[in-house]
Design an enzyme around this catalytic site. Structure first.
Site, PDB file in Angstrom:
ATOM      1  N   ILE A 122      46.573 110.356  80.019  1.00 37.55           N
ATOM      2  CA  ILE A 122      47.405 109.780  81.076  1.00 37.55           C
ATOM      3  C   ILE A 122      46.411 109.094  82.015  1.00 37.55           C
ATOM      4  CG2 ILE A 122      49.097 110.203  82.896  1.00 37.55           C
ATOM      5  CD1 ILE A 122      50.171 111.140  80.198  1.00 37.55           C
ATOM      6  N   PRO A 123      46.243 107.772  81.916  1.00 34.89           N
ATOM      7  CA  PRO A 123      45.104 107.073  82.539  1.00 34.89           C
ATOM      8  C   PRO A 123      45.248 106.806  84.040  1.00 34.89           C
ATOM      9  CG  PRO A 123      46.484 105.503  81.391  1.00 34.89           C
ATOM     10  CD  PRO A 123      47.084 106.857  81.139  1.00 34.89           C
ATOM     11  N   CYS A 124      45.204 107.873  84.829  1.00 31.29           N
ATOM     12  CA  CYS A 124      45.381 107.724  86.275  1.00 31.29           C
ATOM     13  C   CYS A 124      44.238 106.959  86.938  1.00 31.29           C
ATOM     14  CB  CYS A 124      45.583 109.084  86.935  1.00 31.29           C
ATOM     15  SG  CYS A 124      44.314 110.279  86.554  1.00 31.29           S
ATOM     16  N   HIS A 125      43.102 106.821  86.247  1.00 25.82           N
ATOM     17  CA  HIS A 125      41.987 106.043  86.803  1.00 25.82           C
ATOM     18  C   HIS A 125      42.330 104.552  86.911  1.00 25.82           C
ATOM     19  CE1 HIS A 125      41.450 105.825  82.444  1.00 25.82           C
ATOM     20  NE2 HIS A 125      40.845 104.661  82.652  1.00 25.82           N
TER      21      HIS A 125
END
Length: 161
Positions: A122-125
């Site tokens: 889950i690419p929250c960056h």
């Protein structure tokens, strides 16, 4: 997947995965000054290693391996919208909030991202402040240095004209 804690490290980023009951219960990122190759039996580990090496990886194929049992419906909605943001792309907190109910939800979205137990998958960056710059990239559970490294791996230009 077999239960246990697994670690790998490459390109200054360490990754710990905790597997319980055959599902990933969390992924933790940390700064690492050594390289540690992944175990050979698991494609997820190889894909993380490939990603840290600079290769584009579609982590959405691993969603069924994540334990979403303790995730609220709102968190699921945010994460579902976020996985559509591709490698090298970014979105603002406000933009992501607009996708899940309105730009007034940007603080709630920020809290959800801060509690994301599955960074990388889950690419929250990839979520940045609307007026981001090299010195203003927003928060990240593993720290701003790791966030910058991940964005650098994806060739995201943090300089603003």
């Amino acid at each position: 997947m077999q239960n246990g804690n697994y670690m790998l490290a490459y390109n200054g980023i360490g990754v710990e995965l905790c597997v319980e009951n055959g599902l990933v219960s969390f992924i933790r990122l940390f700064e690492s000054f050594y390289n540690l190759e992944p175990i050979k039996e698991n494609n997820l580990f190889f894909d993380i290693y490939s990603y840290l090496s600079g290769k584009m990886v579609d982590f959405s194929k691993y969603l069924s391996f994540l334990n979403f049992q303790c995730i609220t419906d709102f968190q699921k909605m945010v994460y579902k919208a976020l996985i559509k943001i591709g490698f090298g792309e970014v979105i603002s907190y406000e933009g992501l909030a607009s996708l899940v109910g309105g730009k007034n939800y940007k603080r709630a979205v920020g809290k959800v991202l801060g509690a994301n137990p599955f960074p990388l998958v889950i690419p929250c960056h990839r979520v940045l402040p609307k007026n981001y710059s090299f010195s203003n990239i927003g928060g990240f559970s593993a720290g701003k240095n790791i966030k910058k490294k991940l964005l650098d791996i994806e060739n995201v230009d943090l300089r603003r004209e």
